[in-house]
Design a protein around this motif. Structure first.
Motif, mmCIF file in Angstrom:
data_model
loop_
_atom_site.group_PDB
_atom_site.id
_atom_site.type_symbol
_atom_site.label_atom_id
_atom_site.label_comp_id
_atom_site.label_asym_id
_atom_site.label_seq_id
_atom_site.Cartn_x
_atom_site.Cartn_y
_atom_site.Cartn_z
ATOM 1 N N GLY A 1 9.167 28.204 -45.644
ATOM 2 C CA GLY A 1 9.635 27.178 -46.579
ATOM 3 C C GLY A 1 11.031 27.415 -47.114
ATOM 4 N N ALA B 1 14.384 24.466 -45.835
ATOM 5 C CA ALA B 1 14.642 23.228 -46.571
ATOM 6 C C ALA B 1 15.378 23.522 -47.873
ATOM 7 C CB ALA B 1 13.340 22.505 -46.838
ATOM 8 N N ARG C 1 11.753 19.316 -44.885
ATOM 9 C CA ARG C 1 10.923 20.363 -44.257
ATOM 10 C C ARG C 1 10.929 20.202 -42.738
ATOM 11 N NH1 ARG C 1 10.183 24.350 -47.840
ATOM 12 N NH2 ARG C 1 8.913 23.762 -49.631
ATOM 13 N N ALA C 2 11.149 21.300 -42.017
ATOM 14 C CA ALA C 2 11.224 21.250 -40.551
ATOM 15 C C ALA C 2 9.842 21.280 -39.904
ATOM 16 C CB ALA C 2 12.048 22.419 -40.044
ATOM 17 N N LYS D 1 9.710 31.241 -34.926
ATOM 18 C CA LYS D 1 8.984 31.455 -33.672
ATOM 19 C C LYS D 1 8.110 30.271 -33.345
ATOM 20 C CE LYS D 1 8.499 36.456 -34.283
ATOM 21 N NZ LYS D 1 9.343 37.008 -33.248
ATOM 22 N N GLU D 2 7.880 30.045 -32.068
ATOM 23 C CA GLU D 2 6.858 29.101 -31.613
ATOM 24 C C GLU D 2 6.073 29.834 -30.550
ATOM 25 O OE1 GLU D 2 8.420 25.274 -30.456
ATOM 26 O OE2 GLU D 2 9.297 24.958 -32.427
ATOM 27 N N ARG E 1 14.557 22.544 -28.928
ATOM 28 C CA ARG E 1 14.372 22.849 -30.349
ATOM 29 C C ARG E 1 15.645 22.491 -31.130
ATOM 30 N NH1 ARG E 1 13.391 23.021 -34.627
ATOM 31 N NH2 ARG E 1 11.877 24.199 -35.842
#
Ligand SMILES: Nc1ncnc2c1ncn2[C@@H]1O[C@@H]2COP(=O)(O)O[C@H]2[C@H]1O
Length: 857
Positions: free
Chosen positions: A284, A287, A294-295, A330-331, A360
Motif C-alpha cells: 500500500g 499509492a 491503488r495499483a 512481485k507476481e 506490467r
C-alpha cells in the motif's frame, strides 16, 4: 438516533431490525448510560429491567466488555464500524460466550425502560443480523467463561472468573485477565494495546509497541525516533474472514499496511492473484508515495489475518521521506516491477521504474493518472513510447492496450472500467503524437485507432476531438505511404528521388523502391529495383538470378567492397543495404569461396560524379546557406527509431534506417569533398583560396547552427592529406588561421567532446547536432547497460536512451529558418551542394597530396 438508524441501514440491516433498535431510543444515543470500563463504575440494578422477570444474572466481564465495545462502535466511531463491517466480509462480529440470558440482561441494561421481552427481541435481532456471534453451550470454552473475545481473537482469552457482582468487580476481573494475557503471550497483549485509540495509549503501552516495532523487517531502515513516533499512531486491524477486501485497485490510497500474521492476496484486474504477502511484508505504499490510485486490490487470504496500519497523514509525516530506496513488486514469486526513489526534485513521481516487464509497464502507466485532463508531461510514458520498439513490437503493444480496453472490471465497477478505457484512449493519443508516421505502417494500430474514434464519439468522451485529430494524421501518413517513391543511388552522393514533385529531399519510406547496381567478381553488374527495406538475402537472390549465377542461395554471399578494397560480408537479415553503403562502396554478389577474389572497380578510386563550380566565384555565405538547408532537410527526415535500430542492429528489427544512413553519408560526403577539392586543386594560390573559403564556410555553418556540417568541414581540413600541405597553410592569412584554430578547438574530442557540448548548450534550437557523437552516446549507453535484467526490461537504460533521443526532438522543435543571402547564382550553388565530388580512398588522396607538395627529404 437518526444517524444510528442511518448507519444501521447502511449496514444493510432489515427495516424490521432498525425498527427494533429505534426502541433503544435515546438510551444508546447517550454514552453516559453505558460508560467504557475505564471511565466509571456502574451497577446494574434489577429495577432497570423488566420487573416481571427480575434480572438475577449479573453481567459477566465478557458481557460488559462486549457492551462497551458495541456501544463505542455504535455511537462514537461510525467510520470505524463501517470499516470493520466491510473488512469482516459484511459482518461486525462480537463473539461472546456469555449466556443468552446474560446478554438479554445486557441489552436491557443499556436501555432503561426496555422490558425483558423487548431486550430479547433486540438480542435476537443482533444475532440474526449476524452482528453478534454467540458462542453456544457446545463451545469448548463453555465452562471457562471466555473473558474477552472480540472479533474471534482466540489469543485474547483468559480463564474463567466467577460472574462479577457489579461493574467495579467486572473491571477488576478484566484488569486481572489482561495482565494474565500479558504473561501468557506478548502478541495478545500487544494487540490489546494496538486496538486502543492513539490518545488512550499510556507511556508503557507506547514502550511496548516501540519494542515490538524494533523487530519488524519492513521497518528496519527507520531510525529509532521514527519508530517511537510510529508507536503512537500505528493501528491494529484484524480480519477474521478470508475474502475480506482491504482495499480495491483504483481507489485512493489512505493507509500503508504491514502484515503481522496471516496472509493477503494482491489482485490485479484481468490477472487475478499476482502475489501473496505474508507476515513481515508490507503493502500500500505506492499509492501514498506517488499520489496515484491503488495499483492492486488487497484481499485477505487467511482467516484471522492481522495487519498493522499507518494512515496516510501519519505516513506522510513520519515515513514518506525515509522510505526505502528500492521497491520490488512481485507476481507469482518473480519480480515484475522494480522502482527506485527518484533523486530529482522536479519529478512528479517519487519513485521511478528501474526494471519491469513490458506488459506490467503498460499497466503501470495506465494506473498512473493518465488522461486528457492532465496536461503534465509524463517522462515515464515518453521514455516508454520513444524506446518501446526495443522490447515490445507495436503489434504486441496494441494487443496489450486492447486487453486493458476491453477488460471488464471484476468488481463490475462501470466507472472504473470507463476510467481505464479512457486512459487507453489517451495512451494511444500520446503514442501517435510521440511516434508519428511509423504507427501508420502497423495495421492493428490503425484499426484500433478507428475503433477508439467511434467509441469516443458514441460515449461522448472529451477525448473525441483528440482522437479525430490523430486519426486524420494517421490517414495522411497512410496515404503518403501508399505513394511509393522511386530512388536512384548514384555512385557516391545521395540517393536521388526520381520523378519527385517536391523541391526538397523527401522522406525515404521503407516501401519506397531504390535502383542500384550489384556487381560480380568479374565486375559485370546488374541493375536492381527493390524496396528500400529489402534484406540482403532478397538482394542476393534477385542479383544471382539476373546475373545468371547458378550457385544455391545459401552458398552465396552479399559483400560491400569499399573503395579501399576492404570487404564486408553482409548478413542475410541485414536491411537498408544500398543506403547504408560507404560513399564509394559497391555491392557484390559471389559464391562464398570467391570472397577473396572481389576487387575494387577502377571507378571507385576516381572522384565521384559531381557538378563543376569554381569556388572562387561563390560567396561562402551563400554556399553555407544552401548546404545548411539541404542538411536540415536530411536531418528533419530522420526518425528517432532509426537511431535505435542503428544502435541495436538493424537486422534485429528488420526496419530500414535509410534516412539516418543518408544523413551519415552526407557527413562523410562533406568531409571527403573538402579533402578532394583541396587535393585536386593544383595551383597553390587557388588552393589557398579554396582553403580560406572552406574555413569561412565552416564558420558560416556554425553561425547557421549547422554543427554537423561544421564538424564535417573541419574534420576534412584536419585530414592528413590536407594538414600536411604546409606550403598551402603557410600562405593562409592570419585571420583565416585564427578562425580555423577556433573551429578546430570546437571539434576537440578530449573529455568526451566537452568543447562541442559547451558550444551546443549555449545555442538555442533549431540546430543540426553532430550526429556521429549522438550515435556514439547511444552506443555507449547500449554497450554499458544490459537491455534485460533478470528477465525484466532495464528501464534505466531506456530512460538514458530516451534522453538522447529527446535531443533530436529539442534540436527540431521548430523548422530552421535563415535569412537567405542575396542570391548570386542560386540555382547553380543549390544544385552543386547537393551533389559533391568526392574521393573517399585515403590512399588516393594521400598520393594526390604528395604530388601537390612532395615530401621534403
Ligand atoms: N505485483 C504487484 N503489483 C502491484 N502492487 C503490488 C504488487 N505486489 C505487491 N503490491 C502492493 O499492492 C499495493 C496496492 O496498493 P498500492 O498501489 O498503494 O501499493 C501496492 C504494492 O504495495
Amino acid at each position: 438516533m437518526e444517524d444510528v438508524t442511518g448507519m444501521l441501514a447502511e449496514w444493510g440491516l432489515s427495516a424490521a431490525t432498525i425498527e427494533i433498535f429505534r426502541g433503544l431510543g435515546n438510551v444508546i444515543k447517550s454514552p453516559s448510560h453505558s460508560p467504557p470500563l475505564h471511565q466509571g463504575k456502574r451497577t446494574l440494578s434489577p429495577d432497570q429491567s423488566n420487573p416481571a422477570e427480575p434480572l438475577t444474572d449479573a453481567p459477566s466481564v465478557e458481557m460488559t466488555r462486549a457492551a462497551w465495545v458495541l456501544r463505542t462502535l455504535l455511537l462514537n466511531e461510525p467510520d470505524q464500524i463501517l470499516r470493520e463491517r466491510k473488512t469482516a466480509g459484511g459482518r461486525l462480529v462480537v463473539p461472546c460466550c456469555a449466556s443468552g440470558s446474560e446478554m438479554v440482561t445486557w441489552v436491557a441494561g443499556l436501555a432503561p425502560g426496555v422490558d425483558r421481552h423487548q431486550a430479547t427481541t433486540m438480542w435476537q435481532a443482533l444475532l440474526e443480523e449476524g452482528l453478534i456471534y454467540h458462542v453456544t453451550g457446545e463451545h469448548p470454552f463453555k465452562d471457562k467463561c471466555v473473558l474477552y473475545q472480540f472479533r474471534q481473537d482466540r489469543d485474547a482469552t483468559a480463564t474463567l472468573r466467577p460472574p462479577a457482582q457489579d461493574i467495579a468487580e467486572a473491571e477488576e476481573h478484566l484488569h486481572e485477565a489482561l495482565s494474565e494475557l500479558s504473561d501468557r503471550g506478548p502478541d495478545a497483549w500487544l494487540r490489546m494495546i494496538l486496538r486502543k485509540p492513539s490518545n488512550d495509549r499510556t507511556p508503557e503501552d507506547l514502550e511496548t509497541i516501540y519494542e515490538e516495532l524494533m523487530h519488524m523487517k519492513p521497518l528496519s531502515h527507520l531510525s529509532n525516533s521514527m519508530k517511537r513516533e510510529l508507536a503512537s499512531v500505528i493501528m491494529f486491524e484484524a480480519h477474521p474472514k478470508s475474502g475480506t477486501v482491504v482495499f480495491e485497485q483504483g481507489e485512493e490510497g489512505r493507509s500503508w499496511y504491514l502484515v503481522l500474521c496471516g496472509a493477503v492476496d494482491v489482485v490485479i484486474h484481468g490477472k487475478g492473484v499476482v502475489a501473496t504477502l505474508h507476515s513481515g511484508e508490507d503493502f500500500g505504499k505506492l499509492a501514498l508515495i506517488n499520489d496515484v490510485p491503488r495499483a492492486a486490490s488487497i484481499i485477505v487470504r487467511e482467516d484471522n489475518t492481522h495487519l498493522l496500519r499507518v494512515d496516510k497523514e501519519d505516513f506522510n509525516r513520519i515515513l514518506r521521506d525515509v522510505e526505502a530506496n528500492t521497491v520490488r513488486l512481485k507476481e507469482h514469486g518473480k519480480d515484475v516491477l522494480v522502482l527506485e526513489k527518484s533523486s530529482s526534485n522536479n519529478s512528479p513521481h517519487k519513485y521511478v521504474v528501474m526494471a519491469c516487464t513490458a506488459s506490467r509497464m503498460v499497466e503501470h502507466l495506465l494506473d498512473s493518472r493518465l488522461d486528457a485532463s492532465t496536461s503534465t508531461y509524463d517522462p515515464a510514458l515518453d521514455d516508454f513510447l520513444l524506446t518501446h520498439v526495443v522490447f515490445i513490437s507495436p503489434r504486441a503493444l496494441v494487443q496489450e492496450l486492447r486487453k486493458h480496453y476491453s477488460m471488464d472490471s471484476p468488481h463490475h465497477d462501470r466507472e472504473l472500467s470507463e476510467t481505464y478505457r479512457r486512459r487507453v484512449v489517451f495512451f494511444m493519443y500520446r503514442w501517435v503524437t510521440t511516434v508519428r508516421h511509423p504507427l501508420s505502417h502497423e495495421p492493428s494500430a490503425v484499426a484500433f485507432i478507428e475503433e477508439l474514434v467511434s467509441d469516443c464519439e458514441r460515449e461522448g468522451w472529451e477525448e473525441s476531438a483528440l482522437m479525430h485529430r490523430i486519426s486524420a494524421q494517421v490517414s495522411r501518413h497512410q496515404e503518403a505511404a501508399h505513394n511509393v517513391s522511386k530512388w536512384k543511388l548514384p555512385p557516391g552522393g545521395q540517393p536521388i528521388c526520381l520523378f519527385s514533385s517536391s523541391d526538397s529531399h523527401a522522406l525515404i519510406k521503407p516501401n519506397d523502391d531504390i535502383i542500384f547496381r550489384v556487381y560480380c567478381a568479374d565486375h559485370t553488374y546488374c541493375t536492381l529495383r527493390l524496396s528500400v527495406a529489402a534484406t540482403a538475402e532478397q538482394i542476393k537472390v534477385c542479383a544471382a538470378d539476373k546475373l545468371g549465377i547458378r550457385t544455391r542461395a545459401e552458398d552465396l554471399i552479399l559483400v560491400e567492397v569499399k573503395s579501399t578494397g576492404e570487404r564486408v560480408t553482409l548478413r542475410d537479415s541485414e536491411v537498408s543495404i544500398p543506403t547504408a553503403l560507404t560513399l564509394n562502396g559497391k555491392i557484390f554478389v559471389a559464391p562464398k569461396e570467391h570472397l577473396d577474389a572481389l576487387t575494387v572497380i577502377p571507378e571507385q578510386e576516381a572522384p565521384t560524379e559531381g557538378l563543376e563550380l569554381d569556388l572562387e566565384d561563390v560567396s561562402a555565405r551563400e554556399m553555407a546557406y544552401h548546404m545548411t538547408m539541404f542538411d536540415w532537410e536530411l536531418f528533419w527526415n530522420i526518425h528517432e527509431y532509426e537511431l535505435l535500430y542503428n544502435t541495436f542492429g538493424r537486422h534485429r528489427f528488420n526496419q530500414s534506417t535509410a534516412n539516418l544512413d543518408v544523413f551519415l553519408r552526407r557527413f562523410n560526403e562533406l568531409q571527403y569533398w573538402v579533402v578532394t577539392e583541396i587535393c585536386m586543386t593544383s595551383s597553390l594560390s587557388k588552393r589557398v583560396h579554396v582553403l580560406r573559403k572552406i574555413i569561412k564556410l565552416a564558420a558560416y555553418c556554425k553561425e547557421f547552427h549547422n554543427i554537423n556540417g561544421m564538424f564535417a568541414l573541419v574534420l576534412g581540413l584536419s585530414n592528413v592529406a590536407v594538414s600536411r600541405l604546409s606550403s598551402t597553410w603557410d600562405k593562409l592569412p592570419g585571420k583565416s588561421r585564427k578562425l580555423y584554430t577556433q573551429l578546430e578547438a570546437t571539434i576537440d574530442p578530449s573529455r568526451n567532446h566537452r568543447a562541442y557540448r559547451a558550444v551546443v548548450s549555449s545555442m538555442s534550437a533549431p540546430l543540426i547536432p553532430f550526429m556521429p557523437l549522438l550515435l556514439k552516446d547511444m552506443t555507449f549507453i547500449h554497450e554499458g547497460n544490459k537491455t534485460m535484467v533478470d528477465g525484466l526490461v532495464n528501464f534505466e537504460k531506456m530512460h538514458m536512451l530516451a534522453q538522447t533521443l529527446r535531443t533530436l526532438r529539442y534540436c527540431r522543435n521548430r523548422r530552421l529558418v535563415i535569412d537567405p543571402p542575396t542570391p548570386k547564382n542560386e540555382a547553380e550553388v543549390r544544385a552543386y551542394v547537393r551533389c559533391l565530388r568526392t574521393i573517399d580512398n585515403q590512399r588516393t588522396l594521400n598520393s594526390l597530396s604528395n604530388k601537390l607538395e612532395p615530401r621534403r627529404s
